[in-house]
Design a protein around this motif. Structure first.
Motif, PDB file in Angstrom:
ATOM      1  N   SER A  39       0.818  -1.221   0.000  1.00  0.00           N
ATOM      2  CA  SER A  39       0.000   0.000   0.000  1.00  0.00           C
ATOM      3  C   SER A  39       0.844   1.259   0.000  1.00  0.00           C
ATOM      4  O   SER A  39       0.452   2.279  -0.572  1.00  0.00           O
ATOM      5  N   LEU A  40       2.012   1.197   0.613  1.00  0.00           N
ATOM      6  CA  LEU A  40       2.873   2.375   0.666  1.00  0.00           C
ATOM      7  C   LEU A  40       3.446   2.715  -0.704  1.00  0.00           C
ATOM      8  O   LEU A  40       3.587   3.891  -1.061  1.00  0.00           O
ATOM      9  N   GLY A  44       0.624   7.140  -5.382  1.00  0.00           N
ATOM     10  CA  GLY A  44       0.312   8.244  -4.481  1.00  0.00           C
ATOM     11  C   GLY A  44       1.058   9.506  -4.852  1.00  0.00           C
ATOM     12  O   GLY A  44       2.150   9.458  -5.410  1.00  0.00           O
ATOM     13  N   ARG A  46       2.129  11.812  -2.714  1.00  0.00           N
ATOM     14  CA  ARG A  46       3.087  12.198  -1.667  1.00  0.00           C
ATOM     15  C   ARG A  46       2.908  13.662  -1.272  1.00  0.00           C
ATOM     16  O   ARG A  46       3.875  14.381  -0.984  1.00  0.00           O
ATOM     17  N   GLU A  79       3.629  10.099   5.444  1.00  0.00           N
ATOM     18  CA  GLU A  79       3.096   9.240   4.389  1.00  0.00           C
ATOM     19  C   GLU A  79       2.681   7.883   4.946  1.00  0.00           C
ATOM     20  O   GLU A  79       1.690   7.298   4.498  1.00  0.00           O
ATOM     21  N   CYS A  80       3.416   7.366   5.930  1.00  0.00           N
ATOM     22  CA  CYS A  80       3.014   6.111   6.570  1.00  0.00           C
ATOM     23  C   CYS A  80       1.660   6.262   7.264  1.00  0.00           C
ATOM     24  O   CYS A  80       0.783   5.388   7.142  1.00  0.00           O
ATOM     25  N   HIS A  82      -0.683   8.492   6.574  1.00  0.00           N
ATOM     26  CA  HIS A  82      -1.699   8.672   5.545  1.00  0.00           C
ATOM     27  C   HIS A  82      -2.067   7.331   4.902  1.00  0.00           C
ATOM     28  O   HIS A  82      -3.263   7.026   4.727  1.00  0.00           O
ATOM     29  N   THR A  83      -1.069   6.517   4.585  1.00  0.00           N
ATOM     30  CA  THR A  83      -1.335   5.235   3.944  1.00  0.00           C
ATOM     31  C   THR A  83      -2.106   4.299   4.866  1.00  0.00           C
ATOM     32  O   THR A  83      -3.031   3.599   4.431  1.00  0.00           O
ATOM     33  N   ARG A 100      -7.841   1.347  -4.949  1.00  0.00           N
ATOM     34  CA  ARG A 100      -7.139   2.490  -4.375  1.00  0.00           C
ATOM     35  C   ARG A 100      -5.922   2.738  -5.255  1.00  0.00           C
ATOM     36  O   ARG A 100      -5.136   1.848  -5.500  1.00  0.00           O
ATOM     37  N   ARG A 101      -5.787   3.959  -5.755  1.00  0.00           N
ATOM     38  CA  ARG A 101      -4.680   4.327  -6.637  1.00  0.00           C
ATOM     39  C   ARG A 101      -4.620   3.415  -7.860  1.00  0.00           C
ATOM     40  O   ARG A 101      -3.560   3.066  -8.360  1.00  0.00           O
ATOM     41  N   CYS A 106      -5.827  -2.984  -0.179  1.00  0.00           N
ATOM     42  CA  CYS A 106      -4.982  -3.901   0.579  1.00  0.00           C
ATOM     43  C   CYS A 106      -5.762  -5.143   1.027  1.00  0.00           C
ATOM     44  O   CYS A 106      -5.274  -6.274   0.909  1.00  0.00           O
TER      45      CYS A 106
END
Length: 300
Positions: A39-40, A44, A46, A79-80, A82-83, A100-101, A106
């Motif tokens: 997922s990270l 995204g 960022r 970012e962690c 947010h993810t 997602r994206r 996930c």
């Protein structure tokens, strides 16, 4: 300033840092870490790390690479967080999203329990990134301030609380003041924290921190209003997630209150307020000004 070129360059800096600081998927916990990494790194913009670095550059007299070295672990922590919030937001008990994206969410790829634990892992690892001496960072007292700002923004009176209000307000007629609280908390709090963390890490004085806080609040609101607008007007392909989900979930949104055109004007108004908050800064704040304008013109 060419905002797309700026974003591309800054995103590359953040991506390299995430690859450097994120745990590798190896050893006994390899499968769990791979779920976190999925997922990270699935994509995204960022945006939150970029806001953090831009705010630091705005107030610091040090060269940008030196500022980045100190603050990238904190930017990656944002970012962690947010993810993790996206992983949990997509769960069947929340918004029950499949995409997602532009990729499977996930829980769709790995399973619901695995996704919950991936979110938990990213949430807690974020604070390790800021606090551990094995990562670069500012002086201990500054690290403590960064931890406090991030914890408050992500917690029960910030993002998590906003998510709670959002979920429990579905299919209900709520007052506009509550919608503003949801937006300020669910999305705005973490964006405001990103700007504040950059300001603190960059050595902002009290006046600069106040101005950047006002900027963060306004740009965070502009971001969420635009999200509402895009959910109502963009396609699934453009968004990388299911379009129109706000409507079928019965969520309170700006378009539901005001319609599309008024919502668009309110987003622009919030962006203008963000830019106005930067009046006391010189050209070093130009990336922040450009980011505020970009937020309301984006298509995903």
């Amino acid at each position: 300033m060419e905002i797309k070129e700026y974003l591309k360059a800054q995103r590359q800096i953040v991506e390299q840092a995430l690859q450097q600081y994120m745990l590798a998927a190896e050893g006994d916990f390899a499968a769990h870490l791979e779920t976190m990494r999925y997922s990270l790194f699935v994509g995204g913009k960022r945006v939150r790390p970029i806001f953090c670095l831009a705010a630091a550059h705005c107030v610091s007299d040090a060269p940008e690479p030196a500022v980045d070295e100190l603050l990238l672990p904190a930017a990656c922590a944002l970012e962690c967080i947010h993810t993790y919030s996206l992983i949990h937001d997509d769960l069947p008990a929340m918004d029950n999203d499949d995409l997602r994206r532009g990729q499977p969410t996930c829980h769709k790829k790995f399973g619901e329990a695995e996704a919950i634990l991936a979110g938990d892992g990213l949430l807690t690892y974020a604070f390790e990134l800021i606090s551990s001496e094995k990562f670069p960072g500012p002086a201990p007292a500054v690290r403590l301030r960064l931890i406090a700002v991030l914890a408050q923004a992500a917690g029960p009176l910030g993002m998590v609380g906003g998510q709670y209000l959002d979920i429990t307000s579905e299919e209900k007629k709520i007052p506009f003041e509550l919608l503003k609280t949801i937006h300020r908390s669910k999305t705005g709090a973490l964006i405001t924290a990103a700007v504040q963390m950059g300001a603190i890490g960059g050595g902002a004085d009290a006046g600069q921190l106040q101005a950047l806080t006002e900027y963060g609040k306004a740009v965070g609101l502009a971001f969420q209003i635009t999200d509402d607008l895009l959910d109502a007007t963009a396609t699934t392909e453009q968004l990388g997630k299911t379009a129109g989900s706000d409507m079928w979930l019965g969520k309170a949104t700006y378009p539901a209150f005001f319609g599309v055109e008024k919502t668009r004007s309110l987003a622009l108004e919030a962006a203008d307020q963000a830019v106005a908050a930067l009046e006391c800064f010189d050209q070093r704040a130009e990336p922040l000004r450009a980011l505020a304008r970009y937020i309301v013109s984006r298509m995903n």
